[in-house]
Design an enzyme around this catalytic site. Structure first.
Site, short mmCIF file in Angstrom:
data_model
loop_
_atom_site.label_atom_id
_atom_site.label_comp_id
_atom_site.label_asym_id
_atom_site.label_seq_id
_atom_site.Cartn_x
_atom_site.Cartn_y
_atom_site.Cartn_z
N ASP A 4 -4.82 52.43 -47.95
CA ASP A 4 -3.81 52.66 -48.98
C ASP A 4 -4.44 52.83 -50.37
O ASP A 4 -3.73 53.01 -51.36
CB ASP A 4 -2.73 51.55 -48.97
N HIS A 30 -10.82 39.52 -51.18
CA HIS A 30 -9.72 40.25 -50.54
C HIS A 30 -10.05 40.28 -49.05
O HIS A 30 -11.10 39.80 -48.65
CB HIS A 30 -9.65 41.66 -51.17
N ASP A 41 -6.58 45.07 -55.23
CA ASP A 41 -5.96 44.06 -54.36
C ASP A 41 -6.81 42.80 -54.42
O ASP A 41 -8.03 42.88 -54.40
CB ASP A 41 -5.91 44.54 -52.91
N ASP A 77 -1.90 43.13 -58.74
CA ASP A 77 -1.39 43.21 -57.36
C ASP A 77 -0.16 42.31 -57.17
O ASP A 77 -0.23 41.10 -57.36
CB ASP A 77 -2.55 42.78 -56.44
N HIS A 106 -4.14 34.47 -38.60
CA HIS A 106 -4.36 35.51 -39.60
C HIS A 106 -3.94 34.95 -40.96
O HIS A 106 -2.99 34.19 -41.03
CB HIS A 106 -3.48 36.72 -39.26
N SER A 144 -3.27 36.22 -45.15
CA SER A 144 -3.07 37.40 -45.98
C SER A 144 -4.30 37.66 -46.85
O SER A 144 -5.03 36.73 -47.21
CB SER A 144 -1.84 37.21 -46.86
N GLY A 145 -4.50 38.89 -47.20
CA GLY A 145 -5.58 39.25 -48.11
C GLY A 145 -5.10 39.29 -49.56
O GLY A 145 -5.87 39.60 -50.46
N HIS A 146 -3.81 38.99 -49.76
CA HIS A 146 -3.24 39.07 -51.11
C HIS A 146 -2.86 37.68 -51.62
O HIS A 146 -2.36 36.85 -50.86
CB HIS A 146 -2.01 39.97 -51.11
N ASP A 191 -0.59 66.88 -40.94
CA ASP A 191 -0.68 66.90 -39.51
C ASP A 191 -2.16 66.94 -39.17
O ASP A 191 -2.85 67.83 -39.58
CB ASP A 191 -0.01 68.20 -39.07
ZN LIG Z 1 -3.60 47.74 -50.97
ZN LIG Z 2 -6.38 46.11 -49.82
#
Ligand SMILES: [Zn+2]
Ligand SMILES: [Zn+2]
Length: 556
Positions: free
Chosen positions: A75, A139, A161, A193, A363, A365-367, A443
């Site tokens: 992203d 992150h 992030d 972020d 798991h 979160s990375g945030h 595509d």
């Molecule tokens: Zn991101």
């Molecule tokens: Zn990221």
């Protein structure tokens, strides 16, 4: 007078998930921060990737000095090849980030050699009137940085992030000192972020995943299959370490998992114990309790390695009763259906599938959560604040978190949407109009074969290439096709040699269904994707056209 104006224009990522990109403009110079893509939502069926609309940037092409990347998540970097095919400027990033960009660039055939400029944390580079310092942040991916961009009007901090992980597994600490230094000297604008603005407290450290994983390695008596994002190098390292500790060898499965692991290893970011790796084709020959498998496909993508394993259609790997399957990733909203379907398949074969939230966690979160966002706000103490990276509700929550800084120099917060322009001059800051933003659908050829040259497909061209709807009636219980498939097409010209397009297409679809196993045939997501891929290959070969193909399955 015109020169004394700074514009900050979020071109994607605000009010939407993905496509993060921000333009910073001073006079005739534009700097771009990040260039991300978005994964298509289910309603965009028939489209592989979604890129940001570059109209504004193409109109101002002559002024663009560079793209600066914060980290290697899709992203943030996924649209770089598309961008470079339209606009040729240098791209700055850390070694790992640029290695991931290069991997993506291999799928494109650019006219010019891309100019990738490697930087390290703490380094400062001059780009036009901007001075950019790279600041290490923690992150879910390695080598992530925030940016301090010194402009003639003042300093802009863009966090990228982040989470504030006090105990990162690679011991690379968040460089809070440098952030605080800028705060002390005065920051004009902070972009931060907002992903977890609705999560109170602190996000757990990456280290928190270890106890749960260790427990799994400790008690599993058969194969352990772990799926995580291929970019989660910390998580991959953990699996390798535990495998070594518990005497298992590791097979790495899935194209992205293999290539990203190789990249990280070659850059010294991943430590692979000697002799631990196992060739995929040998994984089923060892006793199950001696094997761990690292595999891509946490989001149930129909063509991913794990999805194939789930429907027992993988070349090398299968899941049997007693195996443990671990989904060590977030369930991204919108993907629930595909993920749960995949879990159902594996549960049916007797595997113990672990997923979702648990304590201790599978798991993290990375945030950063709310307290981490406040920490960054308090260290930076900006004059103006623009929350970025989130849906509108998260951006507005994040803006509210900054309210207490009104007593520490904060003049205003701006909750913006992609395309809105923030203008700052000596009088202050204000929203000032809009530029064109939007999505461009792409595509990428067939997903499972050798990667073909990417073909850019603007939805506006739909009228030229048309649409094809294969309609198939399948009996949910027997998996049999009840009638020959029906082919409906609109705006799609028939081949010139007079051959009957519908007959050929019907044959292709029938063959695809016949060559699929029972589980694939009764899984609408999988069978639709297979039909789409096969039919597309056929149509491109016959006609060189790329209509939108949307298989419809009727349950009978
Ligand atoms: Zn991101
Ligand atoms: Zn990221």
């Amino acid at each position: 007078m015109k020169d004394h104006k700074l514009q900050v224009i979020p071109l994607g990522g605000l009010g939407e998930f993905g496509m993060n990109m921000t333009a910073i403009r001073y006079g005739d110079d534009i700097l771009i921060v990040d260039c991300g893509m978005m994964f298509p939502e289910p309603e965009l069926l028939g489209v592989d990737l979604v890129m940001p609309d570059l109209t504004y940037l193409k109109e101002n092409e002559a002024h663009i000095r560079a793209v600066v990347l914060t980290h290697g998540h899709e992203d943030h970097i996924g649209a770089v090849p598309y961008f470079l095919s339209e606009i040729d400027v240098p791209v700055y990033g850390t070694d790992f980030t640029l290695a991931l960009v290069e991997r993506r660039l291999e799928e494109y055939d650019l006219d010019q050699e891309p100019r990738l400029i490697h930087v390290k944390a703490k380094q400062i580079v001059d780009i036009g009137p901007f001075k950019v310092e790279f600041i290490h942040v923690t992150h879910s991916i390695v080598s992530a940085v925030a940016l301090a961009i010194t402009t003639p009007m003042g300093v802009i901090i863009h966090t990228g992030d982040f989470k504030v992980d006090p105990t990162p597994t690679d011991n690379e600490l968040f460089d809070l000192h440098t952030l605080a230094d800028y705060g002390k000297r005065g920051v004009l604008l902070l972009l931060s972020d907002s992903t977890n603005a609705d999560r109170p407290g602190y996000t757990e450290s990456e280290r928190a995943v270890r106890p749960r994983m260790e427990e799994i390695f400790n008690r599993s008596e058969k194969r352990i299959v772990v799926s995580c994002f291929s970019s989660s190098i910390h998580r991959i390292q953990l699996v390798l370490d535990l495998a070594q500790q518990y005497g298992r060898r590791v097979a790495v499965i899935g194209r992205s998992m293999v290539s990203v692991t190789e990249i990280a290893h070659s850059l010294g970011l991943l430590d692979i114990p000697d002799g631990i790796l196992l060739r995929p084709q040998d994984a089923m020959d060892l006793p199950p309790e001696k094997v761990a498998i690292l595999i891509s496909g946490t989001q149930g993508e129909p063509m991913s390695a794990l999805s194939r394993v789930a429907v027992d259609n993988h070349k090398h790997i299968s899941v049997d009763a007693g195996d443990t399957v671990v989904l060590s990733a977030r369930i991204i909203p919108g993907n629930e259906k595909g993920i749960f379907r995949m879990i159902d398949h594996m549960s049916r074969r007797g595997a113990d599938v672990l997923y979702g939230s648990m304590n201790p966690p599978l798991h993290v979160s990375g945030h950063g959560s709310i307290e981490e966002m406040k920490l960054v706000l308090n260290l930076v103490r900006p004059r103006f604040f623009m929350p970025v990276h989130g849906e509108f509700r998260q951006l507005s929550k994040h803006a509210k978190l900054a309210e207490h800084l009104r007593f520490a120099g904060l003049e205003d917060s701006f909750v913006m949407e992609s395309g809105e322009v923030l203008e700052i001059d000596h009088q202050g800051a204000r929203k000032a109009g809009k530029v064109q933003v939007g999505r461009v659908c792409i595509d990428s050829g067939s997903v499972d074969d050798v990667v073909q040259e990417m073909v850019i497909r603007d939805r506006r061209h739909l009228s030229e290439d048309g649409i094809v709807l294969p309609i198939i009636a399948i009996n949910r219980h027997t998996g049999r096709m009840e009638n020959p498939p029906e082919i409906v097409s609109r705006g799609f010209a028939v081949a010139e040699d007079g051959s009957n397009f519908a007959d050929d297409a019907r044959m292709v679809v029938t063959k695809t269904v016949e060559n699929s196993n029972q589980e694939e045939k009764t899984d609408w997501g999988v069978i639709k994707e297979k039909i789409r891929a096969d039919l597309k290959r056929h149509i491109v070969k016959q006609t060189s056209r790329r209509p939108l193909i949307m298989p419809v399955i009727l349950e009978v």
